[in-house]
Write a protein that holds these residues in place. Sequence first.
Motif, PDB file in Angstrom:
ATOM      1  N   UNK A   1      14.066 -10.421   6.986  1.00 14.36           N
ATOM      2  CA  UNK A   1      15.679 -10.532   7.344  1.00 14.36           C
ATOM      3  C   UNK A   1      15.708 -11.137   8.807  1.00 14.36           C
ATOM      4  N   UNK A   2      14.843 -10.516   9.672  1.00  9.17           N
ATOM      5  CA  UNK A   2      14.916 -10.779  10.951  1.00  9.17           C
ATOM      6  C   UNK A   2      14.279 -12.399  11.352  1.00  9.17           C
ATOM      7  N   UNK A   3      13.548 -12.781  10.501  1.00  7.45           N
ATOM      8  CA  UNK A   3      12.747 -14.127  10.721  1.00  7.45           C
ATOM      9  C   UNK A   3      13.345 -15.367   9.797  1.00  7.45           C
ATOM     10  N   UNK A   4      13.758 -15.044   8.727  1.00  7.83           N
ATOM     11  CA  UNK A   4      14.151 -16.129   7.752  1.00  7.83           C
ATOM     12  C   UNK A   4      15.703 -16.021   7.872  1.00  7.83           C
ATOM     13  N   UNK A   5      16.288 -17.302   8.768  1.00  4.36           N
ATOM     14  CA  UNK A   5      17.679 -17.409   9.137  1.00  4.36           C
ATOM     15  C   UNK A   5      17.944 -18.464   8.210  1.00  4.36           C
TER      16      UNK A   5
ATOM     17  N   UNK B   1       0.688  -1.239   0.076  1.00  2.00           N
ATOM     18  CA  UNK B   1      -0.119  -0.031  -0.114  1.00  2.00           C
ATOM     19  C   UNK B   1       0.872   1.228   0.041  1.00  2.00           C
ATOM     20  N   UNK B   2       1.905   1.335   0.635  1.00  2.00           N
ATOM     21  CA  UNK B   2       2.825   2.658   0.971  1.00  2.00           C
ATOM     22  C   UNK B   2       4.131   2.188   0.600  1.00  2.00           C
ATOM     23  N   UNK B   3       4.866   2.846  -0.186  1.00  2.00           N
ATOM     24  CA  UNK B   3       6.237   2.726  -0.661  1.00  2.00           C
ATOM     25  C   UNK B   3       7.137   2.442   0.770  1.00  2.00           C
ATOM     26  N   UNK B   4       6.981   3.245   1.876  1.00  2.00           N
ATOM     27  CA  UNK B   4       8.080   2.935   3.052  1.00  2.00           C
ATOM     28  C   UNK B   4       7.556   1.831   3.514  1.00  2.00           C
ATOM     29  N   UNK B   5       6.546   0.956   3.343  1.00  2.00           N
ATOM     30  CA  UNK B   5       6.262  -0.452   3.676  1.00  2.00           C
ATOM     31  C   UNK B   5       7.204  -1.420   3.456  1.00  2.00           C
ATOM     32  N   UNK B   6       7.824  -1.234   2.101  1.00  2.00           N
ATOM     33  CA  UNK B   6       8.916  -2.121   1.624  1.00  2.00           C
ATOM     34  C   UNK B   6      10.057  -2.313   2.703  1.00  2.00           C
ATOM     35  N   UNK B   7      10.411  -1.272   3.385  1.00  2.00           N
ATOM     36  CA  UNK B   7      11.442  -1.048   4.375  1.00  2.00           C
ATOM     37  C   UNK B   7      11.185  -2.151   5.339  1.00  2.00           C
ATOM     38  N   UNK B   8       9.902  -1.601   5.869  1.00  2.00           N
ATOM     39  CA  UNK B   8       9.658  -2.503   7.210  1.00  2.00           C
ATOM     40  C   UNK B   8       9.336  -4.044   7.128  1.00  2.00           C
ATOM     41  N   UNK B   9       8.739  -3.950   5.880  1.00  2.00           N
ATOM     42  CA  UNK B   9       8.260  -5.591   5.637  1.00  2.00           C
ATOM     43  C   UNK B   9       9.934  -6.324   5.213  1.00  2.00           C
ATOM     44  N   UNK B  10      10.520  -5.675   4.700  1.00  2.00           N
ATOM     45  CA  UNK B  10      12.037  -6.454   4.412  1.00  2.00           C
ATOM     46  C   UNK B  10      12.805  -6.655   5.704  1.00  2.00           C
ATOM     47  N   UNK B  11      12.575  -5.489   6.572  1.00  2.00           N
ATOM     48  CA  UNK B  11      13.439  -5.678   7.876  1.00  2.00           C
ATOM     49  C   UNK B  11      12.855  -6.949   8.611  1.00  2.00           C
ATOM     50  N   UNK B  12      11.418  -7.011   8.291  1.00  2.00           N
ATOM     51  CA  UNK B  12      10.868  -8.255   9.277  1.00  2.00           C
ATOM     52  C   UNK B  12      11.228  -9.500   8.497  1.00  2.00           C
TER      53      UNK B  12
END
Length: 147
Positions: A143-147, A130-141
């Motif tokens: 990389x934190x969860x996929x090990x 929905x929002x451009x900046x969501x790409x950053x938050x989702x990406x961080x989420x």
Amino acid sequence: MEIGQEAPDFEAESSKGNVKLSSYRGKKVILYFYPKSFTPGCTREMERFSEIYDQIKENNAEVIGVSVDSISTQKKFAEKYGNKFPVVSDKEKRICEVYGVLNEKGTSAQRITFIIDEKGKIIEILKKLKKAEEHADKALEIIKTKR
């Protein structure tokens, strides 16, 4: 490009000198494509990636932004907003073509983010958020969860 595929390597000029994707092996990479520097959505997206950049680094990851803007535009864009990571100029549209992110007219990149693992494989693709900046938050989420 699809999840599970090897991310195509590239070398290109960026706001922080030459960038070669394969030189980041051993780290996750958030490779995000955006339509145009200095537009509201692209500015918010870059600012958000910069805001959470330290958290991204803490998770053994790096960020690379790519658009078809010239290198001089990319440098001005990065400088104006105090960007902490490289933004690549893909003026020839080679990287955008290989990743299949050019818009229908072939004039600019679509807003698509690839999450690449330490071995160079694509583990997630983000688009149509929905929002451009969501790409950053989702990406961080991710990389934190996929090990």
